[in-house]
Design an enzyme around this catalytic site. Structure first.
Site: not given
Ligand code: HSE
Length: 298
Positions: A180, A127
């Site tokens: 992201t 990830e």
């Molecule tokens: N918690 C993460 C974000 C989830 O909001 O950046 C997305 O991968």
């Protein structure tokens, strides 16, 4: 010596739970085939659906697989086939599904040497390749199912949270891509104390609502005063979608992960379907293509 798996889509953050809360969807996900081979190492042999790198070190599924492979040093290798249905950059845990699928499959073929928390730990490495920072709020629900709260990353501690029986989710995915890493870069490094107070009050209340099946409390606890004000600017017609969802009976709505998908909660599948119709009209009136999903949390 081969296993075919379904690796589910997930929704991270869930409004007020940035980087810690997430849930697993029922029917949307990737398929993967993991095969034990005499040739050592991790080899990605097939990718269908989207154009992603075959080099294990550059592929999210490959990186998490390598993390587990290096830890256990088995006397075999693995081939990975990826049939991707979840579009990268859609906000419903595409990279997490890949990261989790490879380690889950390998673990099964090796006789389950690792528990769910350890599998989550390996998949964090994959990830991180996609989002350039370590977080497990999509990974944990993909592995544990249901809702999960990532209490801490170091040491990794994941708490399964119950999901009320009638809680349904409607998701709309406008087909624009949000990376992201970029959606994280626009967030402020500091927050105002008053906002933090509002956020943790909402978060604690949401968890209590999930435990007690109190739909009214869930509905009143879904405001996000810290992240949504910044990220919603990246999603065209975000406020219109949210308004349409609430007017058609949704309990609440928020950005799914880092977007652009938007999730809404409903009490019952009938309301969830009405919400789907209402929010589809918002993008239906624009040139933006979109998909929608209605799912139970599983
Ligand atoms: N918690 C993460 C974000 C989830 O909001 O950046 C997305 O991968």
């Amino acid at each position: 010596n081969e296993i075919k798996i379904f690796s589910p889509a997930t929704v991270a953050n869930v409004a007020c739970g940035f980087d810690v809360l997430g849930f697993c969807l029922d029917t949307i996900g990737d398929e993967m085939v993991i095969r034990k081979t005499s040739k050592k190492g991790i080899h990605i042999t097939k990718i269908e659906g989207f154009d992603l790198p075959y080099e294990a070190e550059l592929n999210v599924a490959g990186v998490s697989a390598l993390a587990m492979y290096d830890a256990i040093q088995p006397d075999c290798g693995f081939e990975i086939e990826i049939y991707k249905n979840i579009k990268p950059g859609s906000g419903i845990g595409s990279s997490a599904a890949s990261a989790v699928g490879s380690v889950f499959g390998m673990n099964e073929l090796l006789g389950k040497p690792y528990n769910k928390t350890e599998l989550t730990q390996f998949s964090i490495k994959g990830e991180a390749l996609a989002s350039q920072c370590e977080h497990a709020d999509n990974l944990a629900p993909a592995i544990f199912g249901g809702f999960t709260l990532v209490k801490s990353l170091s040491p990794l501690e994941v708490l399964p949270i119950p999901s009320p029986d009638n809680l349904y989710v409607t998701i709309i995915h406008p087909q624009i891509e949000i990376k992201t890493a970029e959606a994280r870069a626009i967030l402020p490094k500091q927050v105002a104390l008053q906002d933090a107070i509002t956020q943790w009050a909402n978060f604690g209340s949401l968890i209590h609502g999930l435990h007690t099946g109190d739909y009214g409390l869930i509905s009143r606890s879904l405001d996000d005063v810290i992240v949504e004000p910044h990220r919603s600017k990246l999603i065209p017609y975000y406020n219109e979608v949210k308004t349409a969802a609430l007017q058609s009976g949704a309990l609440g709505a928020g950005i799914s992960g880092s977007g652009p998908s938007i999730f809404t909660f409903s009490n019952g599948i009938e309301t969830a379907k009405q919400v789907e119709i209402a929010i589809s009209k918002v993008y239906g009136n624009t040139t933006i293509a979109f998909d929608t999903y209605v799912s139970k949390i599983n």
